[in-house]
Write a protein that holds these residues in place. Structure first.
Motif, PDB file in Angstrom:
ATOM      1  N   GLY A 151      -9.281  -3.408  -2.306  1.00 49.68           N
ATOM      2  CA  GLY A 151      -8.732  -2.569  -3.089  1.00 49.68           C
ATOM      3  C   GLY A 151      -7.306  -2.046  -2.587  1.00 49.68           C
ATOM      4  O   GLY A 151      -6.296  -2.023  -3.528  1.00 49.68           O
ATOM      5  N   LYS A 152      -7.005  -2.225  -1.184  1.00 48.70           N
ATOM      6  CA  LYS A 152      -5.558  -1.977  -0.700  1.00 48.70           C
ATOM      7  C   LYS A 152      -4.662  -3.065  -1.290  1.00 48.70           C
ATOM      8  O   LYS A 152      -3.391  -2.761  -1.778  1.00 48.70           O
ATOM      9  CB  LYS A 152      -5.647  -1.810   0.693  1.00 48.70           C
ATOM     10  N   GLN A 153      -4.972  -4.273  -1.033  1.00 48.49           N
ATOM     11  CA  GLN A 153      -4.247  -5.509  -1.391  1.00 48.49           C
ATOM     12  C   GLN A 153      -4.030  -5.512  -3.028  1.00 48.49           C
ATOM     13  O   GLN A 153      -2.822  -5.511  -3.375  1.00 48.49           O
ATOM     14  CB  GLN A 153      -5.133  -6.879  -1.152  1.00 48.49           C
ATOM     15  N   ILE A 154      -4.977  -4.946  -3.889  1.00 45.69           N
ATOM     16  CA  ILE A 154      -4.678  -4.806  -5.198  1.00 45.69           C
ATOM     17  C   ILE A 154      -3.723  -3.771  -5.612  1.00 45.69           C
ATOM     18  O   ILE A 154      -2.908  -3.879  -6.240  1.00 45.69           O
ATOM     19  CB  ILE A 154      -5.997  -4.675  -5.861  1.00 45.69           C
ATOM     20  N   ASP A 155      -4.015  -2.603  -4.906  1.00 51.22           N
ATOM     21  CA  ASP A 155      -2.759  -1.585  -5.061  1.00 51.22           C
ATOM     22  C   ASP A 155      -1.514  -1.960  -4.505  1.00 51.22           C
ATOM     23  O   ASP A 155      -0.533  -1.573  -5.251  1.00 51.22           O
ATOM     24  CB  ASP A 155      -3.303  -0.313  -4.228  1.00 51.22           C
ATOM     25  N   ASP A 156      -1.291  -2.669  -3.562  1.00 49.89           N
ATOM     26  CA  ASP A 156      -0.039  -3.198  -2.926  1.00 49.89           C
ATOM     27  C   ASP A 156       0.654  -4.308  -3.936  1.00 49.89           C
ATOM     28  O   ASP A 156       1.866  -4.291  -4.498  1.00 49.89           O
ATOM     29  CB  ASP A 156      -0.067  -3.979  -1.800  1.00 49.89           C
ATOM     30  N   LEU A 157      -0.344  -5.140  -4.559  1.00 50.29           N
ATOM     31  CA  LEU A 157       0.061  -5.956  -5.419  1.00 50.29           C
ATOM     32  C   LEU A 157       0.521  -5.435  -6.732  1.00 50.29           C
ATOM     33  O   LEU A 157       1.589  -5.771  -7.352  1.00 50.29           O
ATOM     34  CB  LEU A 157      -0.913  -7.202  -5.876  1.00 50.29           C
ATOM     35  N   THR A 158      -0.210  -4.686  -7.066  1.00 56.36           N
ATOM     36  CA  THR A 158       0.185  -3.850  -8.371  1.00 56.36           C
ATOM     37  C   THR A 158       1.486  -2.893  -8.402  1.00 56.36           C
ATOM     38  O   THR A 158       2.039  -3.067  -9.204  1.00 56.36           O
ATOM     39  CB  THR A 158      -0.960  -2.828  -8.719  1.00 56.36           C
ATOM     40  N   GLU A 159       1.896  -2.624  -7.052  1.00 58.62           N
ATOM     41  CA  GLU A 159       2.873  -1.919  -6.983  1.00 58.62           C
ATOM     42  C   GLU A 159       4.232  -2.974  -7.022  1.00 58.62           C
ATOM     43  O   GLU A 159       5.178  -2.565  -7.727  1.00 58.62           O
ATOM     44  CB  GLU A 159       3.055  -1.303  -5.505  1.00 58.62           C
ATOM     45  N   GLN A 160       3.864  -3.996  -6.443  1.00 60.14           N
ATOM     46  CA  GLN A 160       4.920  -5.156  -6.571  1.00 60.14           C
ATOM     47  C   GLN A 160       5.345  -5.506  -7.912  1.00 60.14           C
ATOM     48  O   GLN A 160       6.449  -5.954  -8.494  1.00 60.14           O
ATOM     49  CB  GLN A 160       4.711  -6.324  -5.670  1.00 60.14           C
ATOM     50  N   ARG A 161       4.098  -5.803  -8.705  1.00 61.53           N
ATOM     51  CA  ARG A 161       4.318  -6.215 -10.008  1.00 61.53           C
ATOM     52  C   ARG A 161       4.855  -5.256 -11.021  1.00 61.53           C
ATOM     53  O   ARG A 161       5.684  -5.478 -11.659  1.00 61.53           O
ATOM     54  CB  ARG A 161       2.882  -6.463 -10.644  1.00 61.53           C
TER      55      ARG A 161
END
Length: 110
Positions: free
Chosen positions: A32-42
């Motif tokens: 979930g944390k990785q998804i949040d980080d990737l979503t922020e980058q995207r």
């Protein structure tokens, strides 16, 4: 017999997770944390692309369509709170039942 139906009575007590369950919970939280980080980058990259496109309806790469960035049509929505307040009988006529949900939420810290 176990059922997944929302009408089934809830268990009397939470289930204690075993070692594998704890590892799965930890992996779920980390993903979930990785998804949040990737979503922020995207989202940051999207903002940069939108800035490059500006008011144009999209962008191309080597002359081929690559990004569409057009406006949608404006929509209308019913103000259900105002309708319920001003015309409660009419509002009640159009209410329909909604299935119960069962949200999956991690609680506590690891």
């Amino acid at each position: 017999m176990t059922s997944t139906n929302e009408e089934t009575a809830p268990a009397a007590a939470p289930v204690e997770l075993d070692h594998v369950g704890r590892l799965l919970r930890l992996a779920y939280r980390q993903l979930g944390k990785q998804i949040d980080d990737l979503t922020e980058q995207r989202d940051r990259i999207r903002e940069q692309l939108e800035a490059r496109i500006g008011d144009a309806p999209g962008a191309t790469v080597d002359g081929e369509p690559a990004i569409s960035f057009t406006w949608s049509k404006p929509a209308m929505a019913i103000d259900s709170k105002a309708l319920a307040k001003d015309h409660p009988q009419i509002y009640a006529q159009y209410l329909k039942p909604k299935k119960a949900s069962r949200p999956f939420k991690l609680v506590g810290e690891d």
